[in-house]
Design a protein around this motif. Structure first.
Motif, mmCIF file in Angstrom:
data_model
loop_
_atom_site.group_PDB
_atom_site.id
_atom_site.type_symbol
_atom_site.label_atom_id
_atom_site.label_comp_id
_atom_site.label_asym_id
_atom_site.label_seq_id
_atom_site.Cartn_x
_atom_site.Cartn_y
_atom_site.Cartn_z
ATOM 1 N N LYS A 52 21.480 -5.490 54.245
ATOM 2 C CA LYS A 52 22.183 -6.578 54.919
ATOM 3 C C LYS A 52 23.628 -6.182 55.209
ATOM 4 O O LYS A 52 24.155 -6.440 56.301
ATOM 5 C CB LYS A 52 22.156 -7.840 54.061
ATOM 6 N N ARG A 55 23.750 -3.845 58.200
ATOM 7 C CA ARG A 55 23.541 -4.548 59.473
ATOM 8 C C ARG A 55 24.787 -5.341 59.859
ATOM 9 O O ARG A 55 25.228 -5.315 61.013
ATOM 10 C CB ARG A 55 22.328 -5.469 59.358
ATOM 11 N N GLY A 301 20.610 1.408 64.280
ATOM 12 C CA GLY A 301 20.568 0.044 64.786
ATOM 13 C C GLY A 301 20.370 0.027 66.286
ATOM 14 O O GLY A 301 20.895 0.881 67.003
ATOM 15 N N GLY A 326 16.032 -8.489 60.164
ATOM 16 C CA GLY A 326 16.390 -7.477 61.150
ATOM 17 C C GLY A 326 15.699 -6.154 60.917
ATOM 18 O O GLY A 326 15.631 -5.320 61.820
ATOM 19 N N TYR A 327 15.181 -5.959 59.707
ATOM 20 C CA TYR A 327 14.413 -4.767 59.363
ATOM 21 C C TYR A 327 12.921 -5.078 59.456
ATOM 22 O O TYR A 327 12.518 -6.233 59.609
ATOM 23 C CB TYR A 327 14.741 -4.291 57.942
ATOM 24 N N PHE A 369 16.627 -0.787 62.643
ATOM 25 C CA PHE A 369 16.795 -2.221 62.441
ATOM 26 C C PHE A 369 17.476 -2.857 63.645
ATOM 27 O O PHE A 369 18.131 -2.182 64.450
ATOM 28 C CB PHE A 369 17.587 -2.513 61.162
ATOM 29 N N GLU A 370 17.304 -4.165 63.775
ATOM 30 C CA GLU A 370 17.856 -4.913 64.902
ATOM 31 C C GLU A 370 19.335 -5.202 64.666
ATOM 32 O O GLU A 370 19.742 -5.604 63.576
ATOM 33 C CB GLU A 370 17.114 -6.235 65.070
ATOM 34 N N THR A 371 20.131 -5.005 65.701
ATOM 35 C CA THR A 371 21.536 -5.378 65.643
ATOM 36 C C THR A 371 21.991 -5.744 67.048
ATOM 37 O O THR A 371 21.287 -5.493 68.033
ATOM 38 C CB THR A 371 22.394 -4.241 65.076
#
Length: 461
Positions: A52, A55, A301, A326-327, A369-371
């Motif tokens: 976390k 991110r 990311g 996000g992961y 992961f999403e960012t």
């Protein structure tokens, strides 16, 4: 009218008329062994908190447009927190004192914990300005925000040594307060390796001072990072690779170095991302997509839609929840093959690096992961998950990033163990005075005096 003519002549003079001379001694180059610090095994909660934080860090780091707030040699690198971050060492002051600093190509400020930092800095080594005869307080406040915390203090100058190079009057920040947990012993600060336009302090980064003053054989630095995450016997500290300054080490790579010019005005080290495949299937990449190459980030990311498309190629993968938002998780038994291209050669990411961590006996968390990033910032951030698989070169002129395949010598360093490099002061092979800010200050000071005299003459005509 003579005073007015005199005034016009003054205004026509170039700024460097009043600047200080630069002391340059051409040499070849040096290298710095890099170190890594392992803290394994972590429990699932700790890994989630770290995920976390990473991110959030990227969102803060790249969340907006570029702004003003944020010879040869080598340096040994340490890998900190089980391939999570890498740091090296430098020396500062007169007499010189050594410190460990996190190496970050995603930021541009050099700062150290100062004597007023207190308990928030924990047990890290502290830089003491009163112990250095070459220290100068510039009386300018400093503040920088990372996703994992913030640091505040003031801007100063001192003599800095790294990898056999000495820079007088190098700008940096002395930090009086940091967020809890931002520094972990033995790291006492950050060394930004991106471009000056990103520096919250406004000071030219150390690497850029050296590159712009022609003291390197080649105006570039290169990084090789080791891998220990798949080594169950890894110790708390392990050799983490090397930072080459002013040259490339041909023993660490094979073939040629594939250079890609950075996008736009130099700030981040960002380059076009042109293709991405997962399990042999192509992931759609929008035209004009850019990626920042960031040693200060552990994983990779990217935009939510693209990251979702990546995991769609992996059977039984699914979005993670809670601290892992996000992961994505996926079966550890699945070998995931990823290849990327930045407009030239294609580079593979090891399946070992794709698996960021394991949450139970069968489930793993992926490194992608999403960012989200702001307008004018790169949409992808490629960190150590990628960089452990290549020899990376950061070139001053033309501004570009290069990659090459690792040699057998470099690959053999993964998990090899051995003596951990310590923060030491080496022999100086080249010295330079940082005048990146001096000409402007001196010019303004001298010009102000001459303007005063000119206007005084006008008044008494």
């Amino acid at each position: 009218m003579l005073p007015l003519i005199f005034l016009a002549s003054l205004l026509a003079l170039p700024a460097d008329t009043f600047g200080a001379p630069t002391d340059v001694v051409p040499v070849s180059g040096q290298a710095i062994s890099l170190l890594r610090r392992n803290q394994y095994p972590r429990d699932v909660t700790e890994w989630g908190t770290f995920a976390k934080s990473q991110r959030d860090n990227l969102i803060a780091k790249y969340g907006g447009p570029v702004k003003q707030k944020r010879s040869t040699g080598y340096n040994s690198i340490i890998d900190q927190q089980y391939d999570s971050s890498y740091y090296g060492s430098l020396a500062i002051g007169t007499p010189a004192v050594s410190f460990d600093v996190k190496l970050d190509t995603g930021s541009s400020d050099f700062w150290l914990a100062g004597p007023s930092c207190g308990t928030s800095c924990g047990s890290v080594s502290i830089y003491n300005p009163s112990s250095s005869s070459t220290f100068q307080n510039l009386s300018t406040s400093f503040s920088i925000v990372y996703g994992s915390g913030s640091a505040e203090g003031y801007v100063a100058q001192d003599t800095v040594q790294m990898a056999g190079f000495s820079v007088s009057s190098q700008g940096f920040a002395v930090v009086d307060a940091v967020s809890q947990g931002l520094l972990a012993s033995p790291v006492s600060g950050f060394l930004g390796l991106a471009w000056q336009s990103l520096a919250s302090s406004g000071q030219m980064p150390l690497w850029q001072t050296l590159a712009s003053n022609n003291v390197w054989d080649s105006a570039l630095f290169a990084v090789r990072l080791t891998r220990y995450k798949n080594d169950s016997t890894a110790q708390d500290l392990e050799p983490g690779g090397v930072l080459n300054m002013g040259y490339t080490n041909s023993s660490l790579y094979t073939g040629s170095i594939d250079y890609i010019d950075i996008t736009g005005t130099p700030s981040y080290w960002y380059i076009p991302l042109t293709s991405l495949t997962v399990q042999g299937n192509s992931i759609s990449i929008d035209s004009g997509t850019t990626a920042a190459i960031d040693t200060g980030t552990t994983n990779i990311g990217g935009p939510a839609s693209s990251v979702q498309a990546i995991y769609a190629q992996i059977p039984n993968s699914q979005p993670a929840t809670g601290e892992w938002e996000g992961y994505y998780s996926f079966p550890c038994s699945t070998t995931v093959n990823v290849e990327v291209s930045f407009g030239g050669a294609t580079w593979s990411i090891s399946p070992v690096d794709f698996a960021f961590t394991q949450t139970n006996s069968t489930e793993c968390i992926g490194a992608f992961f999403e960012t989200s990033t702001g307008t004018g910032s790169p949409s992808w951030i490629f960190g150590d998950t990628f960089l452990k698989n290549v020899y990376s070169v950061f070139r001053y002129n033309p501004p570009s990033v290069g990659f090459a395949n690792l040699s057998s010598v470099a690959v053999a360093e993964n998990g090899a163990g051995g003596a951990v490099p310590s923060a030491t002061i080496g022999t100086i092979s080249a010295a330079v005075t940082n005048t990146s800010d001096a000409p402007r200050r001196h010019a303004l000071s001298a010009l102000s005096t001459l303007l005063f005299l000119a206007f005084s003459a006008v008044l008494f005509l």
